[in-house]
Design a protein around this motif. Sequence first.
Motif, PDB file in Angstrom:
ATOM      1  N   MET A 116       0.824  -1.207   0.000  1.00  0.00           N
ATOM      2  CA  MET A 116       0.000   0.000   0.000  1.00  0.00           C
ATOM      3  C   MET A 116       0.860   1.260   0.000  1.00  0.00           C
ATOM      4  O   MET A 116       0.471   2.279  -0.581  1.00  0.00           O
ATOM      5  CB  MET A 116      -0.944  -0.003   1.198  1.00  0.00           C
ATOM      6  CG  MET A 116      -2.141  -0.932   1.036  1.00  0.00           C
ATOM      7  SD  MET A 116      -3.098  -0.603  -0.478  1.00  0.00           S
ATOM      8  CE  MET A 116      -3.529   1.139  -0.244  1.00  0.00           C
ATOM      9  N   ALA A 117       2.019   1.212   0.644  1.00  0.00           N
ATOM     10  CA  ALA A 117       2.917   2.361   0.610  1.00  0.00           C
ATOM     11  C   ALA A 117       3.364   2.632  -0.817  1.00  0.00           C
ATOM     12  O   ALA A 117       3.446   3.782  -1.262  1.00  0.00           O
ATOM     13  CB  ALA A 117       4.122   2.113   1.519  1.00  0.00           C
ATOM     14  N   ARG A 118       3.642   1.575  -1.561  1.00  0.00           N
ATOM     15  CA  ARG A 118       4.028   1.725  -2.972  1.00  0.00           C
ATOM     16  C   ARG A 118       2.855   2.268  -3.787  1.00  0.00           C
ATOM     17  O   ARG A 118       3.031   3.172  -4.622  1.00  0.00           O
ATOM     18  CB  ARG A 118       4.489   0.387  -3.535  1.00  0.00           C
ATOM     19  CG  ARG A 118       4.811   0.415  -5.014  1.00  0.00           C
ATOM     20  CD  ARG A 118       5.429  -0.883  -5.480  1.00  0.00           C
ATOM     21  NE  ARG A 118       6.744  -1.082  -4.879  1.00  0.00           N
ATOM     22  CZ  ARG A 118       7.490  -2.164  -5.066  1.00  0.00           C
ATOM     23  NH1 ARG A 118       7.039  -3.144  -5.824  1.00  0.00           N
ATOM     24  NH2 ARG A 118       8.663  -2.259  -4.508  1.00  0.00           N
ATOM     25  N   VAL A 119       1.668   1.744  -3.563  1.00  0.00           N
ATOM     26  CA  VAL A 119       0.483   2.238  -4.259  1.00  0.00           C
ATOM     27  C   VAL A 119       0.294   3.728  -4.005  1.00  0.00           C
ATOM     28  O   VAL A 119       0.042   4.516  -4.921  1.00  0.00           O
ATOM     29  CB  VAL A 119      -0.769   1.457  -3.814  1.00  0.00           C
ATOM     30  CG1 VAL A 119      -2.039   2.156  -4.291  1.00  0.00           C
ATOM     31  CG2 VAL A 119      -0.731   0.031  -4.350  1.00  0.00           C
ATOM     32  N   ASN A 120       0.428   4.139  -2.743  1.00  0.00           N
ATOM     33  CA  ASN A 120       0.208   5.540  -2.395  1.00  0.00           C
ATOM     34  C   ASN A 120       1.231   6.461  -3.040  1.00  0.00           C
ATOM     35  O   ASN A 120       0.889   7.571  -3.464  1.00  0.00           O
ATOM     36  CB  ASN A 120       0.236   5.707  -0.870  1.00  0.00           C
ATOM     37  CG  ASN A 120      -1.073   5.268  -0.228  1.00  0.00           C
ATOM     38  OD1 ASN A 120      -2.146   5.596  -0.721  1.00  0.00           O
ATOM     39  ND2 ASN A 120      -0.993   4.524   0.851  1.00  0.00           N
ATOM     40  N   ARG A 121       2.487   6.027  -3.126  1.00  0.00           N
ATOM     41  CA  ARG A 121       3.493   6.855  -3.788  1.00  0.00           C
ATOM     42  C   ARG A 121       3.133   7.069  -5.255  1.00  0.00           C
ATOM     43  O   ARG A 121       3.238   8.180  -5.784  1.00  0.00           O
ATOM     44  CB  ARG A 121       4.876   6.211  -3.655  1.00  0.00           C
ATOM     45  CG  ARG A 121       5.532   6.414  -2.293  1.00  0.00           C
ATOM     46  CD  ARG A 121       6.993   6.002  -2.316  1.00  0.00           C
ATOM     47  NE  ARG A 121       7.158   4.563  -2.483  1.00  0.00           N
ATOM     48  CZ  ARG A 121       7.264   3.703  -1.475  1.00  0.00           C
ATOM     49  NH1 ARG A 121       7.160   4.124  -0.225  1.00  0.00           N
ATOM     50  NH2 ARG A 121       7.443   2.411  -1.703  1.00  0.00           N
ATOM     51  N   HIS A 122       2.723   6.001  -5.913  1.00  0.00           N
ATOM     52  CA  HIS A 122       2.342   6.126  -7.319  1.00  0.00           C
ATOM     53  C   HIS A 122       1.081   6.974  -7.481  1.00  0.00           C
ATOM     54  O   HIS A 122       0.992   7.791  -8.402  1.00  0.00           O
ATOM     55  CB  HIS A 122       2.128   4.738  -7.920  1.00  0.00           C
ATOM     56  CG  HIS A 122       3.403   4.022  -8.234  1.00  0.00           C
ATOM     57  ND1 HIS A 122       4.074   4.157  -9.427  1.00  0.00           N
ATOM     58  CD2 HIS A 122       4.145   3.172  -7.496  1.00  0.00           C
ATOM     59  CE1 HIS A 122       5.166   3.424  -9.414  1.00  0.00           C
ATOM     60  NE2 HIS A 122       5.234   2.815  -8.260  1.00  0.00           N
ATOM     61  N   TRP A 123       0.134   6.783  -6.604  1.00  0.00           N
ATOM     62  CA  TRP A 123      -1.123   7.528  -6.689  1.00  0.00           C
ATOM     63  C   TRP A 123      -0.888   9.023  -6.473  1.00  0.00           C
ATOM     64  O   TRP A 123      -1.418   9.867  -7.201  1.00  0.00           O
ATOM     65  CB  TRP A 123      -2.104   6.981  -5.663  1.00  0.00           C
ATOM     66  CG  TRP A 123      -3.411   7.709  -5.587  1.00  0.00           C
ATOM     67  CD1 TRP A 123      -3.956   8.310  -4.491  1.00  0.00           C
ATOM     68  CD2 TRP A 123      -4.377   7.888  -6.639  1.00  0.00           C
ATOM     69  NE1 TRP A 123      -5.172   8.863  -4.790  1.00  0.00           N
ATOM     70  CE2 TRP A 123      -5.457   8.615  -6.103  1.00  0.00           C
ATOM     71  CE3 TRP A 123      -4.406   7.500  -7.981  1.00  0.00           C
ATOM     72  CZ2 TRP A 123      -6.556   8.967  -6.855  1.00  0.00           C
ATOM     73  CZ3 TRP A 123      -5.523   7.868  -8.742  1.00  0.00           C
ATOM     74  CH2 TRP A 123      -6.576   8.582  -8.174  1.00  0.00           C
ATOM     75  N   GLN A 124      -0.092   9.369  -5.491  1.00  0.00           N
ATOM     76  CA  GLN A 124       0.192  10.778  -5.231  1.00  0.00           C
ATOM     77  C   GLN A 124       0.936  11.421  -6.398  1.00  0.00           C
ATOM     78  O   GLN A 124       0.645  12.548  -6.792  1.00  0.00           O
ATOM     79  CB  GLN A 124       0.985  10.909  -3.933  1.00  0.00           C
ATOM     80  CG  GLN A 124       0.163  10.587  -2.699  1.00  0.00           C
ATOM     81  CD  GLN A 124       0.998  10.389  -1.457  1.00  0.00           C
ATOM     82  OE1 GLN A 124       2.217  10.650  -1.462  1.00  0.00           O
ATOM     83  NE2 GLN A 124       0.388   9.933  -0.379  1.00  0.00           N
ATOM     84  N   GLY A 125       1.901  10.671  -6.958  1.00  0.00           N
ATOM     85  CA  GLY A 125       2.619  11.208  -8.110  1.00  0.00           C
ATOM     86  C   GLY A 125       1.723  11.385  -9.312  1.00  0.00           C
ATOM     87  O   GLY A 125       1.787  12.398 -10.009  1.00  0.00           O
ATOM     88  N   LEU A 126       0.861  10.406  -9.559  1.00  0.00           N
ATOM     89  CA  LEU A 126      -0.050  10.484 -10.695  1.00  0.00           C
ATOM     90  C   LEU A 126      -1.036  11.621 -10.519  1.00  0.00           C
ATOM     91  O   LEU A 126      -1.339  12.355 -11.456  1.00  0.00           O
ATOM     92  CB  LEU A 126      -0.798   9.147 -10.834  1.00  0.00           C
ATOM     93  CG  LEU A 126      -1.694   8.975 -12.053  1.00  0.00           C
ATOM     94  CD1 LEU A 126      -0.877   9.078 -13.334  1.00  0.00           C
ATOM     95  CD2 LEU A 126      -2.415   7.640 -11.989  1.00  0.00           C
ATOM     96  N   HIS A 127      -1.542  11.799  -9.288  1.00  0.00           N
ATOM     97  CA  HIS A 127      -2.493  12.879  -9.040  1.00  0.00           C
ATOM     98  C   HIS A 127      -1.840  14.238  -9.200  1.00  0.00           C
ATOM     99  O   HIS A 127      -2.465  15.176  -9.695  1.00  0.00           O
ATOM    100  CB  HIS A 127      -3.084  12.745  -7.632  1.00  0.00           C
ATOM    101  CG  HIS A 127      -4.098  13.798  -7.311  1.00  0.00           C
ATOM    102  ND1 HIS A 127      -5.318  13.877  -7.948  1.00  0.00           N
ATOM    103  CD2 HIS A 127      -4.054  14.838  -6.446  1.00  0.00           C
ATOM    104  CE1 HIS A 127      -6.001  14.912  -7.485  1.00  0.00           C
ATOM    105  NE2 HIS A 127      -5.247  15.509  -6.577  1.00  0.00           N
ATOM    106  N   ALA A 128      -0.570  14.351  -8.811  1.00  0.00           N
ATOM    107  CA  ALA A 128       0.137  15.615  -8.973  1.00  0.00           C
ATOM    108  C   ALA A 128       0.250  15.990 -10.442  1.00  0.00           C
ATOM    109  O   ALA A 128       0.110  17.144 -10.819  1.00  0.00           O
ATOM    110  CB  ALA A 128       1.517  15.528  -8.343  1.00  0.00           C
TER     111      ALA A 128
END
Length: 254
Positions: A116-128
């Motif tokens: 989930m930590a990996r998912v969140n990093r990707h999600w935050q980057g994609l949202h940015a």
Amino acid sequence: MTTPRLRTVLVDDEVLARLALRQALASHDEVEIVGECGNADEAMQALRALQPDLLFLDIQMPGMDGFGLLHELAPDRLPLVVFATAFAEHALRAFDANALDYVLKPIDQGRFDQAMARVNRHWQGLHAVHAHGESAAPPAAGTGYAQRLSIRSGEHIRVIAVADIDWIRADGNYVHIHVGSSRFLHRETLRHLLTMLDPARFLRIHRGIVVNVERVAEVHPLFQGNAEVVLRDGTRLGLSRRFRAAAWTVLGLH
């Protein structure tokens, strides 16, 4: 800027397995479970109707398996994917299918939280990227980015170290990955691939071109704010005015 919650669908033919996923996700307030499916056909309908951000996917299910489901979806319409399965032997193929992670059942909470930590990093980057536009500065460098890519080459799967990549060119729903004198066609959109790559190492210089900054030898300014990037092997690539400011910063130019 607040990152929206991850709208999530769980796909597993076993009710108890979906319950275990719910329990593992209970401590993750960033996730909103919007659907559960027991097979690939149900999942296909749910993905089209709900358009989730994250998919937890079993591999072996009645009818179409998890890999078949992903194959039916266009790469640019894929949510973030984490496989949750009891079979470790499918790990390499899972990453070849562009999954962010691969969690074995029965679920270990510590290992699940890492995923989930990996998912969140990707999600935050994609949202940015979505929030500020494609030319926005990339997220800060950190851990969790891909170190290897698995690319299908004929009947085989070729594992490439990310550090060995020289440059990448977009081609619709595919990318051409250049490694030395070799070029590999990979079924992936450039936009999604960028969420997997360390922005401290890979620089977007054009809407459809990304370079490994370690390969950049020279930059030649041209007219109207454009420039030409020359790699160590002599490859010449255009740097568009749109991405010049970010390139100047990353490459330490003034």
